[in-house]
Design an enzyme around this catalytic site. Structure first.
Site, mmCIF file in Angstrom:
data_model
loop_
_atom_site.group_PDB
_atom_site.id
_atom_site.type_symbol
_atom_site.label_atom_id
_atom_site.label_comp_id
_atom_site.label_asym_id
_atom_site.label_seq_id
_atom_site.Cartn_x
_atom_site.Cartn_y
_atom_site.Cartn_z
ATOM 1 N N GLY A 45 -3.064 -2.893 11.226
ATOM 2 C CA GLY A 45 -2.766 -1.672 11.077
ATOM 3 C C GLY A 45 -3.960 -0.613 12.048
ATOM 4 O O GLY A 45 -4.480 0.424 11.700
ATOM 5 N N ALA A 46 -3.774 -1.348 13.325
ATOM 6 C CA ALA A 46 -4.889 -0.766 14.113
ATOM 7 C C ALA A 46 -4.623 0.446 15.023
ATOM 8 O O ALA A 46 -5.241 0.952 15.747
ATOM 9 C CB ALA A 46 -5.260 -2.061 15.175
ATOM 10 N N GLY A 69 -14.573 -0.686 27.337
ATOM 11 C CA GLY A 69 -14.596 -1.413 28.551
ATOM 12 C C GLY A 69 -14.117 -2.822 27.965
ATOM 13 O O GLY A 69 -14.375 -3.921 28.681
ATOM 14 N N VAL A 123 3.414 -6.807 9.045
ATOM 15 C CA VAL A 123 2.472 -7.860 8.496
ATOM 16 C C VAL A 123 3.324 -8.549 7.382
ATOM 17 O O VAL A 123 2.888 -9.531 6.696
ATOM 18 C CB VAL A 123 1.276 -7.207 7.787
ATOM 19 C CG1 VAL A 123 0.399 -6.741 8.905
ATOM 20 C CG2 VAL A 123 1.467 -6.239 6.679
ATOM 21 N N ASN A 165 -6.427 -4.706 7.255
ATOM 22 C CA ASN A 165 -6.228 -3.397 6.820
ATOM 23 C C ASN A 165 -5.051 -2.576 6.621
ATOM 24 O O ASN A 165 -4.933 -1.521 5.889
ATOM 25 C CB ASN A 165 -6.895 -2.585 8.141
ATOM 26 C CG ASN A 165 -6.843 -0.968 8.197
ATOM 27 O OD1 ASN A 165 -7.442 -0.477 7.427
ATOM 28 N ND2 ASN A 165 -5.871 -0.408 9.057
ATOM 29 N N SER A 175 -10.007 -1.205 -2.418
ATOM 30 C CA SER A 175 -10.217 0.030 -2.686
ATOM 31 C C SER A 175 -10.849 -0.132 -4.625
ATOM 32 O O SER A 175 -10.563 -0.700 -5.113
ATOM 33 C CB SER A 175 -8.812 0.739 -2.830
ATOM 34 O OG SER A 175 -8.819 2.007 -3.746
ATOM 35 N N TYR A 190 -0.096 0.350 -5.685
ATOM 36 C CA TYR A 190 -1.338 0.197 -4.840
ATOM 37 C C TYR A 190 -2.319 -0.650 -5.619
ATOM 38 O O TYR A 190 -3.157 -1.398 -5.300
ATOM 39 C CB TYR A 190 -1.684 1.659 -4.455
ATOM 40 C CG TYR A 190 -2.890 1.643 -3.501
ATOM 41 C CD1 TYR A 190 -2.666 1.271 -2.153
ATOM 42 C CD2 TYR A 190 -4.241 2.202 -3.888
ATOM 43 C CE1 TYR A 190 -3.842 1.379 -1.151
ATOM 44 C CE2 TYR A 190 -5.309 2.107 -2.895
ATOM 45 C CZ TYR A 190 -5.018 1.668 -1.558
ATOM 46 O OH TYR A 190 -5.996 1.936 -0.740
ATOM 47 N N LYS A 226 -3.894 -4.100 -4.699
ATOM 48 C CA LYS A 226 -5.193 -4.127 -4.111
ATOM 49 C C LYS A 226 -6.119 -5.273 -5.039
ATOM 50 O O LYS A 226 -7.026 -5.800 -4.583
ATOM 51 C CB LYS A 226 -5.880 -2.811 -4.112
ATOM 52 C CG LYS A 226 -5.615 -2.066 -3.059
ATOM 53 C CD LYS A 226 -5.874 -2.645 -1.859
ATOM 54 C CE LYS A 226 -5.741 -1.610 -0.539
ATOM 55 N NZ LYS A 226 -5.810 -2.317 0.668
#
Length: 268
Positions: free
Chosen positions: A13-14, A55, A65, A91, A145, A158, A162
């Protein structure tokens, strides 16, 4: 600021939200970062931006996923291009489309949320952990969460997902303890993201968890400063690093457990 040079981190989830903050925060401290998300174009743009800002070496590995073959293929790209993964951050995850009781939820959407929170972390861990074991250790972070620690009438998928993810974390922490593998649940609080803005329960909210607090907590985990908390629940914006570093949790502290109804409870 811990120096994470030599560490390879894989963050799911980047491309946006908390995952994007974590990717840049880890890269800014010297880690090479592989980002994983479904949307390839947006993910590649995000990883390019992280590389330009820090950098650091970055890699975009598009994948869903919940797709086992796609996850395996994505993870297989990381080691040859960046090196063995030493930190996995699970994530990515979806949330209930509407604040309704379970019996009013759309079955397919409800299940897709649970899959993103359970099947996703399972598949990533299954693909990454053998490499960690071969390398003598590593760390996994699951984005948890508070809704995973209690029931909720509006976000049943959810909450269920979780809670299950926390069990995955504890299982990995227990099984990996003798192999140098540690696992953590990190609840980010309520960070100002597109997802949280879309949740009616947060309408009108003016106080948010700082993304920097989430990043600092995950960086401390990556640096090995919080290994005593493996298999347990941490909360960004509430837990302080000084307190966590100075505390060795005992017994079932910060783990999901049943509370006895009293001294006579046969399950106590």
């Amino acid at each position: 600021m811990p120096d994470l040079s030599g560490l390879v981190a894989l963050v799911t989830g980047a491309s946006a939200g908390i995952g994007r903050h974590l990717a840049e925060g880890l890269a800014a401290r010297g880690a090479a970062v592989a980002g994983l998300a479904r949307g390839g174009e947006r993910l590649r743009a995000a990883m390019d931006d992280v590389a330009a800002a820090t950098g650091a070496r970055t890699l975009a590995v598009p994948a869903d996923v919940t797709d086992a073959a796609a996850v395996d293929a994505a993870v297989a790209r990381v080691t040859p291009e960046l090196g063995p993964v030493g930190l996995l951050v699970n994530n990515a995850g979806a949330i209930d489309a509407a604040e309704v009781p379970l019996w009013e939820a759309d079955p397919e959407q409800w299940w897709s949320v649970v899959e993103s929170q359970v099947r996703g972390p399972f598949l990533l861990a299954r693909a990454v952990l053998p490499g960690m074991l071969a390398a003598g250790g590593g760390r996994m972070v699951g984005l948890a969460s508070g809704l995973g620690t209690r029931g909720d009438a509006r976000y049943s998928a959810y909450s269920a997902g979780k809670s299950a993810q926390m069990r995955i974390t504890e299982a990995i922490g227990l099984a990996g303890a003798g192999h140098g593998v540690r696992a953590f649940d990190v609840a980010p609080g309520v960070v100002d993201t597109a997802m949280t803005r879309a949740m009616p329960m947060h309408a009108g909210r003016t106080e948010w968890t700082r993304p920097a607090d989430v990043v600092d907590l995950v960086v401390a985990i990556a640096a090995g400063e919080l290994d005593a908390w493996s298999g347990r629940f941490l909360r960004a914006g509430a837990d302080t690093l000084d307190a966590l570093r100075a505390t060795t949790p005992a017994g079932d502290a910060r783990r999901l457990r049943l509370l006895p109804y009293g001294d006579a409870d046969p399950l106590a």
